[in-house]
Motif scaffolding. Structure first.
Motif, PDB file in Angstrom:
ATOM      1  N   CYS A   1     -12.021  -0.685  -1.920  1.00 47.43           N
ATOM      2  CA  CYS A   1     -11.039  -1.070  -0.906  1.00 47.43           C
ATOM      3  C   CYS A   1     -11.770  -1.273   0.415  1.00 47.43           C
ATOM      4  O   CYS A   1     -12.466  -0.367   0.886  1.00 47.43           O
ATOM      5  CB  CYS A   1      -9.973   0.003  -0.758  1.00 47.43           C
ATOM      6  SG  CYS A   1      -9.112   0.389  -2.300  1.00 47.43           S
TER       7      CYS A   1
ATOM      8  N   LEU B   1       0.819  -1.213   0.000  1.00 49.25           N
ATOM      9  CA  LEU B   1       0.000   0.000   0.000  1.00 49.25           C
ATOM     10  C   LEU B   1       0.849   1.257   0.000  1.00 49.25           C
ATOM     11  O   LEU B   1       0.320   2.366  -0.111  1.00 49.25           O
ATOM     12  CB  LEU B   1      -0.933   0.012   1.206  1.00 49.25           C
ATOM     13  CG  LEU B   1      -1.852  -1.202   1.349  1.00 49.25           C
ATOM     14  CD1 LEU B   1      -2.770  -1.031   2.550  1.00 49.25           C
ATOM     15  CD2 LEU B   1      -2.655  -1.446   0.083  1.00 49.25           C
TER      16      LEU B   1
ATOM     17  N   ILE C   1      -4.697   2.180  -4.252  1.00 44.39           N
ATOM     18  CA  ILE C   1      -5.180   1.047  -3.471  1.00 44.39           C
ATOM     19  C   ILE C   1      -4.890   1.363  -2.009  1.00 44.39           C
ATOM     20  O   ILE C   1      -3.747   1.602  -1.625  1.00 44.39           O
ATOM     21  CB  ILE C   1      -4.506  -0.263  -3.910  1.00 44.39           C
ATOM     22  CG1 ILE C   1      -4.925  -0.598  -5.343  1.00 44.39           C
ATOM     23  CG2 ILE C   1      -4.849  -1.405  -2.967  1.00 44.39           C
ATOM     24  CD1 ILE C   1      -4.257  -1.825  -5.918  1.00 44.39           C
ATOM     25  N   THR C   2      -5.928   1.380  -1.185  1.00 38.38           N
ATOM     26  CA  THR C   2      -5.791   1.872   0.186  1.00 38.38           C
ATOM     27  C   THR C   2      -5.955   0.792   1.249  1.00 38.38           C
ATOM     28  O   THR C   2      -5.769   1.076   2.419  1.00 38.38           O
ATOM     29  CB  THR C   2      -6.809   2.991   0.450  1.00 38.38           C
ATOM     30  OG1 THR C   2      -8.136   2.459   0.299  1.00 38.38           O
ATOM     31  CG2 THR C   2      -6.610   4.157  -0.517  1.00 38.38           C
ATOM     32  N   GLU C   3      -6.327  -0.434   0.854  1.00 42.05           N
ATOM     33  CA  GLU C   3      -6.498  -1.504   1.830  1.00 42.05           C
ATOM     34  C   GLU C   3      -5.966  -2.818   1.255  1.00 42.05           C
ATOM     35  O   GLU C   3      -5.857  -2.988   0.034  1.00 42.05           O
ATOM     36  CB  GLU C   3      -7.974  -1.667   2.213  1.00 42.05           C
ATOM     37  CG  GLU C   3      -8.631  -0.421   2.784  1.00 42.05           C
ATOM     38  CD  GLU C   3      -8.065   0.020   4.126  1.00 42.05           C
ATOM     39  OE1 GLU C   3      -7.382  -0.795   4.802  1.00 42.05           O
ATOM     40  OE2 GLU C   3      -8.296   1.197   4.502  1.00 42.05           O
TER      41      GLU C   3
ATOM     42  N   THR D   1      -8.959  -5.550  -1.680  1.00 44.51           N
ATOM     43  CA  THR D   1      -9.366  -4.605  -2.728  1.00 44.51           C
ATOM     44  C   THR D   1      -9.855  -5.368  -3.945  1.00 44.51           C
ATOM     45  O   THR D   1      -9.331  -6.440  -4.274  1.00 44.51           O
ATOM     46  CB  THR D   1      -8.179  -3.706  -3.126  1.00 44.51           C
ATOM     47  OG1 THR D   1      -7.843  -2.856  -2.030  1.00 44.51           O
ATOM     48  CG2 THR D   1      -8.507  -2.840  -4.330  1.00 44.51           C
TER      49      THR D   1
END
Length: 537
Positions: A534, A276, A378-380, A383
């Motif tokens: 996400c 991430l 992409i934050t998690e 996803t």
């Protein structure tokens, strides 16, 4: 009380620079080779952040063409002098060499949403510049780089006074501090008669940390605190790693907080990896009896959560309020990202086919110049990305599809393209024979590019492509009669991280769509319903 959950800005959001102006807090991040340049978020309570715009025009000529991966705009420093916002930053054009070839610029605006003044070049001692405002005077702090054989690339922190109008140096440059351990990212504030110098220490990886020095004089000498303010270098099991590159801010009530970068690692057989990227976190700070800053929770490791007093939340419809020098962005929505230049009408067309986005193909994904790509962070670690695509490639030089992207030497691409009839060898003369339309899953890992799967598909109807990321694994798929059909094997998502490979890497994983035409840029592809979902663990 409001519970704060770190990271507060998740996914690729490194090198945070935090400033308060009125009742609002503003935070700028590095953008490297990506556009929009220098994204800025805002908050009323340090816990809830929304996109507030970016420094448009930060790259002269709106171009970072040719900059290497993880080059471009490094570590912007945002400040407020009571009337204007200032941002200072370096454009780094050489990565992994003794010469950073960095050009340092300053831009100003009365509102963070712009307009920003055209960038003006100032002295470039190295990267990580910052500005200090005091009694109408302006000081530039910087890392000093010694490129000579035997020299230290991180050769100390220097300060130069600048004329506020011309931005030219006033007097000589002063060496503030040197030490054996790598220091960079200087931020300076004045409190209780002390000049407090907040420094990034130990590089940007798992050895990262924050160190503080102080002096009664701006130009030094500076005394270094015996202990780090923040680090996880001795805590490999801690859930937030790489803590460093920080800045202190005081609330109107006299409380203190620290912004810093961090990362959420995944365990792999090859060690910890953080696909991430480096993210933004906030810590509560207090000052000890000797006037050194300390984390409020009594540790040097970052807290994942803590509570802060409830403050008024942003009113998205209030417009420009008297206590905020800010005009909100049109929809407060994070943007799509493009590589090395902003999206342009010459290659992105949202109107010809209503409900669809048409991308004109150009260079291939390894290009440092003109790759027509739209990406989202992409934050998690959980996803899912998908898009519906329609295109008619007629040669192997034309393709379009869905990507998991880190940089030009690290990506996974599921592309619709042309191939020879099944069983026939590649021979490069596609216009002399019939062929077939295929989905090709390509993996790129530094010096190796390979095809992981090839599937023939019907080119006459739109095709939905997707990828599901579950922690360390990524599985590409396409819809066939409303059923997800896997394309290729599960792939190692953690290869798309700072921590894989032998080259310096500083960004984070993205999901993207792109279009390629290596011959004459006549090929176009239509996309609709591009979404990236996400889900926090």
């Amino acid at each position: 009380m409001t519970g704060l959950r770190n990271p507060v800005i998740r996914g690729f959001a490194p090198d945070p620079s935090l400033v308060r102006a009125g009742d609002w807090y503003y935070l700028a991040n590095s953008s490297f080779e990506w556009f929009p340049t220098i994204p800025i978020h805002r908050s009323r309570d340090l816990a809830h952040w929304e996109y507030a715009g970016h420094v448009e025009g930060a790259a002269p000529g709106d171009s970072l063409a040719g900059v290497p991966d993880s080059g471009g705009i490094w570590a912007p420093s945002l400040s407020w002098d009571g009337e204007r916002f200032w941002v200072v930053y370096s454009i780094v054009r050489s990565v992994g060499t003794p010469y950073f070839d960095a050009d340092t610029y300053v831009s100003t605006a009365t509102e963070v949403s712009g307009p920003w003044s055209p960038p003006r070049r100032i002295p470039s001692h190295g990267f990580d510049p910052a500005l200090h405002h005091e009694n109408g005077r302006l000081w530039l702090l910087n890392l000093q780089n010694d490129h000579r054989p035997g020299g230290r690339r991180f050769a100390g922190i220097v300060a130069t006074e600048l004329d506020r109008e011309t931005l030219t140096p006033v007097g000589t440059t002063h060496l503030l501090l040197q030490q054996d351990r790598l220091i960079e990212g200087p931020k300076l504030l004045k409190r209780n008669g002390w000049y407090v110098l907040v420094l990034a220490e130990g590089g940007t990886g798992f050895e990262h940390g924050v160190r503080v020095a102080r002096s009664r004089s701006l130009t030094g000498p500076y005394e270094l605190d015996e202990r780090p303010l923040l680090t996880t270098r001795d805590a490999p099991e801690w859930p937030l790693q790489k803590a460093g590159h920080a800045e202190l801010v005081e609330t109107p009530e006299g409380e203190w907080f620290l912004s810093h970068l961090t990362a959420r690692p995944l365990k792999t057989p090859k060690g910890l990896r953080c696909p991430l990227g480096r993210e933004t976190a906030i810590q509560a700070v207090t000052w000890d009896a000797e006037d050194w800053p300390r984390l409020r929770h009594g540790d040097t490791r970052p807290a994942a959560t803590f509570e802060i007093p409830d403050l008024q939340r942003p009113d998205r419809g209030a417009g420009n309020c008297a206590t905020s020098p800010h005009r909100p962005a049109a929809d407060n929505a994070p943007p799509s990202y493009t590589l090395r230049s902003p999206a342009a009408p010459s290659w992105i067309d949202p109107t010809t086919r209503p409900g669809w986005l048409r991308l004109r193909g150009h260079h291939g994904p390894d290009s440092l110049w003109s790759h027509h790509l739209l990406a989202r962070r992409i934050t998690e670690h959980h996803t899912e990305a998908q898009v519906t695509l329609q295109a008619t490639p007629s040669t192997f030089t034309q393709s379009a599809g869905l990507l998991l992207w880190y940089n030009t030497s690290a990506y996974y691409a599921l592309d619709l393209t042309w191939a020879e009839p099944e069983g026939e060898a590649q021979h490069g003369q596609q216009w002399q024979n019939t062929g077939r339309t295929v989905l090709v899953l390509t993996t790129r890992d530094e010096n190796e590019t390979r095809r992981a799967a090839v599937q023939e598909v019907d080119a006459d109807t739109p095709l939905t492509l997707g990828v599901t990321v579950h922690r360390t694994e990524a599985q590409f798929w396409h819809l066939s009669e409303d059923t997800r059909s896997p394309v290729g094997p599960p792939l190692d998502f953690t290869r798309l991280s700072d921590d894989h490979g032998s080259r310096l890497r500083f960004t984070g994983a993205m999901a993207a769509i792109h279009s390629v035409d290596l011959v004459d840029a006549s090929f176009t592809a239509d996309f609709t319903d591009f979404r990236v979902v996400c889900t926090p663990a």
